[in-house]
Design a protein around this motif. Structure first.
Motif, PDB file in Angstrom:
ATOM      1  N   ALA A 157     -56.073  10.499 -22.103  1.00 11.04           N
ATOM      2  CA  ALA A 157     -54.237  10.708 -22.417  1.00 11.04           C
ATOM      3  C   ALA A 157     -54.259   9.097 -23.780  1.00 11.04           C
ATOM      4  CB  ALA A 157     -53.242  10.966 -21.881  1.00 11.04           C
ATOM      5  N   THR A 158     -53.309   8.560 -24.880  1.00 12.87           N
ATOM      6  CA  THR A 158     -53.842   7.784 -25.284  1.00 12.87           C
ATOM      7  C   THR A 158     -52.457   7.111 -24.528  1.00 12.87           C
ATOM      8  OG1 THR A 158     -52.776   8.438 -27.169  1.00 12.87           O
ATOM      9  CG2 THR A 158     -54.938   8.414 -27.135  1.00 12.87           C
ATOM     10  N   GLY A 159     -51.522   7.375 -24.651  1.00 11.42           N
ATOM     11  CA  GLY A 159     -50.668   6.713 -23.277  1.00 11.42           C
ATOM     12  C   GLY A 159     -49.613   8.382 -23.020  1.00 11.42           C
ATOM     13  N   PHE A 160     -47.673   7.595 -22.244  1.00  7.91           N
ATOM     14  CA  PHE A 160     -47.338   8.703 -21.759  1.00  7.91           C
ATOM     15  C   PHE A 160     -46.003   8.208 -21.622  1.00  7.91           C
ATOM     16  CE2 PHE A 160     -48.504   6.019 -18.567  1.00  7.91           C
ATOM     17  CZ  PHE A 160     -47.504   5.308 -17.509  1.00  7.91           C
ATOM     18  N   TYR A 161     -44.959   8.832 -22.027  1.00  7.67           N
ATOM     19  CA  TYR A 161     -43.591   8.486 -22.081  1.00  7.67           C
ATOM     20  C   TYR A 161     -42.847   8.386 -20.210  1.00  7.67           C
ATOM     21  CZ  TYR A 161     -43.175   9.118 -26.633  1.00  7.67           C
ATOM     22  OH  TYR A 161     -43.874   9.558 -28.443  1.00  7.67           O
ATOM     23  N   GLU A 162     -42.408   7.052 -20.184  1.00  5.76           N
ATOM     24  CA  GLU A 162     -41.146   6.943 -19.258  1.00  5.76           C
ATOM     25  C   GLU A 162     -39.540   6.628 -19.934  1.00  5.76           C
ATOM     26  OE1 GLU A 162     -41.298   6.284 -15.721  1.00  5.76           O
ATOM     27  OE2 GLU A 162     -43.654   7.396 -15.888  1.00  5.76           O
ATOM     28  N   TRP A 163     -38.987   7.132 -19.114  1.00  2.98           N
ATOM     29  CA  TRP A 163     -37.264   7.323 -20.151  1.00  2.98           C
ATOM     30  C   TRP A 163     -36.717   6.226 -19.062  1.00  2.98           C
ATOM     31  CZ3 TRP A 163     -35.958  10.856 -23.861  1.00  2.98           C
ATOM     32  CH2 TRP A 163     -37.455  11.904 -23.863  1.00  2.98           C
ATOM     33  N   LYS A 164     -35.338   5.552 -19.711  1.00  2.99           N
ATOM     34  CA  LYS A 164     -35.140   4.558 -19.230  1.00  2.99           C
ATOM     35  C   LYS A 164     -33.306   4.557 -19.398  1.00  2.99           C
ATOM     36  CE  LYS A 164     -34.612  -0.229 -18.290  1.00  2.99           C
ATOM     37  NZ  LYS A 164     -35.308  -2.172 -18.281  1.00  2.99           N
ATOM     38  N   ARG A 165     -32.728   4.337 -18.479  1.00  3.51           N
ATOM     39  CA  ARG A 165     -31.011   4.460 -18.739  1.00  3.51           C
ATOM     40  C   ARG A 165     -30.449   3.208 -19.076  1.00  3.51           C
ATOM     41  NH1 ARG A 165     -28.137   8.801 -14.897  1.00  3.51           N
ATOM     42  NH2 ARG A 165     -29.441   9.895 -16.190  1.00  3.51           N
ATOM     43  N   SER A 166     -30.093   2.702 -20.822  1.00  3.73           N
ATOM     44  CA  SER A 166     -29.855   1.934 -20.452  1.00  3.73           C
ATOM     45  C   SER A 166     -28.717   1.920 -19.313  1.00  3.73           C
ATOM     46  CB  SER A 166     -29.267   1.796 -22.451  1.00  3.73           C
ATOM     47  OG  SER A 166     -30.587   1.571 -23.231  1.00  3.73           O
ATOM     48  N   SER A 167     -27.430   0.319 -19.490  1.00  6.91           N
ATOM     49  CA  SER A 167     -27.086  -0.188 -17.861  1.00  6.91           C
ATOM     50  C   SER A 167     -25.855   0.423 -19.330  1.00  6.91           C
ATOM     51  CB  SER A 167     -26.586  -1.695 -18.174  1.00  6.91           C
ATOM     52  OG  SER A 167     -26.444  -2.276 -18.939  1.00  6.91           O
ATOM     53  N   GLY A 168     -24.338   0.731 -18.459  1.00  7.03           N
ATOM     54  CA  GLY A 168     -23.100   1.712 -18.952  1.00  7.03           C
ATOM     55  C   GLY A 168     -23.822   2.745 -19.646  1.00  7.03           C
ATOM     56  N   ASP A 169     -24.392   2.986 -20.454  1.00  8.97           N
ATOM     57  CA  ASP A 169     -25.440   4.508 -20.553  1.00  8.97           C
ATOM     58  C   ASP A 169     -25.575   5.666 -20.329  1.00  8.97           C
ATOM     59  OD1 ASP A 169     -25.194   5.855 -23.474  1.00  8.97           O
ATOM     60  OD2 ASP A 169     -26.597   4.669 -24.560  1.00  8.97           O
ATOM     61  N   GLN A 170     -25.219   6.810 -21.191  1.00 12.09           N
ATOM     62  CA  GLN A 170     -25.772   8.122 -20.025  1.00 12.09           C
ATOM     63  C   GLN A 170     -26.657   8.331 -20.805  1.00 12.09           C
ATOM     64  OE1 GLN A 170     -24.961   9.188 -16.876  1.00 12.09           O
ATOM     65  NE2 GLN A 170     -23.350   7.444 -16.722  1.00 12.09           N
ATOM     66  N   ASN A 171     -27.143   7.941 -21.712  1.00 12.61           N
ATOM     67  CA  ASN A 171     -28.356   8.403 -22.384  1.00 12.61           C
ATOM     68  C   ASN A 171     -29.453   7.773 -22.058  1.00 12.61           C
ATOM     69  OD1 ASN A 171     -26.727   9.875 -24.396  1.00 12.61           O
ATOM     70  ND2 ASN A 171     -26.728   8.558 -25.454  1.00 12.61           N
ATOM     71  N   GLU A 172     -30.800   8.681 -22.102  1.00 15.16           N
ATOM     72  CA  GLU A 172     -32.213   7.681 -21.805  1.00 15.16           C
ATOM     73  C   GLU A 172     -32.403   7.637 -22.987  1.00 15.16           C
ATOM     74  OE1 GLU A 172     -33.069  10.715 -19.009  1.00 15.16           O
ATOM     75  OE2 GLU A 172     -32.962   9.440 -17.432  1.00 15.16           O
ATOM     76  N   GLN A 173     -33.340   6.412 -22.947  1.00 14.36           N
ATOM     77  CA  GLN A 173     -34.640   5.735 -24.021  1.00 14.36           C
ATOM     78  C   GLN A 173     -36.358   5.584 -23.350  1.00 14.36           C
ATOM     79  OE1 GLN A 173     -33.929   4.185 -27.235  1.00 14.36           O
ATOM     80  NE2 GLN A 173     -35.635   4.883 -27.351  1.00 14.36           N
ATOM     81  N   PRO A 174     -36.646   6.630 -24.524  1.00 15.26           N
ATOM     82  CA  PRO A 174     -37.804   6.913 -24.129  1.00 15.26           C
ATOM     83  C   PRO A 174     -38.646   5.850 -24.637  1.00 15.26           C
ATOM     84  CG  PRO A 174     -37.300   7.918 -26.448  1.00 15.26           C
ATOM     85  CD  PRO A 174     -36.220   7.517 -25.011  1.00 15.26           C
ATOM     86  N   TYR A 175     -39.828   5.372 -23.502  1.00 16.53           N
ATOM     87  CA  TYR A 175     -40.790   4.535 -24.272  1.00 16.53           C
ATOM     88  C   TYR A 175     -42.300   4.768 -23.897  1.00 16.53           C
ATOM     89  CZ  TYR A 175     -36.986   1.001 -23.498  1.00 16.53           C
ATOM     90  OH  TYR A 175     -35.340   0.588 -23.437  1.00 16.53           O
ATOM     91  N   TYR A 176     -42.543   4.339 -24.763  1.00 13.96           N
ATOM     92  CA  TYR A 176     -43.799   4.847 -25.180  1.00 13.96           C
ATOM     93  C   TYR A 176     -45.094   3.959 -24.373  1.00 13.96           C
ATOM     94  CZ  TYR A 176     -48.553   6.553 -26.872  1.00 13.96           C
ATOM     95  OH  TYR A 176     -49.588   7.475 -26.487  1.00 13.96           O
ATOM     96  N   ILE A 177     -45.535   4.031 -23.067  1.00 10.89           N
ATOM     97  CA  ILE A 177     -46.696   3.128 -22.313  1.00 10.89           C
ATOM     98  C   ILE A 177     -47.755   3.609 -23.056  1.00 10.89           C
ATOM     99  CG2 ILE A 177     -47.726   2.403 -19.728  1.00 10.89           C
ATOM    100  CD1 ILE A 177     -44.268   3.097 -19.676  1.00 10.89           C
TER     101      ILE A 177
END
Length: 66
Positions: free
Chosen positions: A46-66
């Motif tokens: 693989a060239t990378g993968f996604y980790e999901w991070k929840r912003s403080s106070g927000d229920q939505n998760e943001q994908p981060y490509y690593i």
């Protein structure tokens, strides 16, 4: 298609939660992965993968490509 680890003890893989992420620090000690880790190995290029991070106070998760 479903992606994930199916435990050997699972009688019906369609009714269980598939595991697709395990920490390197605990893979050798967790009962669900212990035997498979000792006896089976797999390399997935693989060239990378996604980790999901929840912003403080927000229920939505943001994908981060690593």
């Amino acid at each position: 298609m479903r992606w994930g680890f199916i435990p050997k003890w699972a009688s019906d893989s369609k009714k269980i939660h598939l595991f697709n992420n395990v920490r390197a620090e605990t893979v050798a000690t967790k009962p669900i992965f212990k035997k498979a880790f000792r006896t089976h190995r797999c390399i997935i290029p693989a060239t990378g993968f996604y980790e999901w991070k929840r912003s403080s106070g927000d229920q939505n998760e943001q994908p981060y490509y690593i």
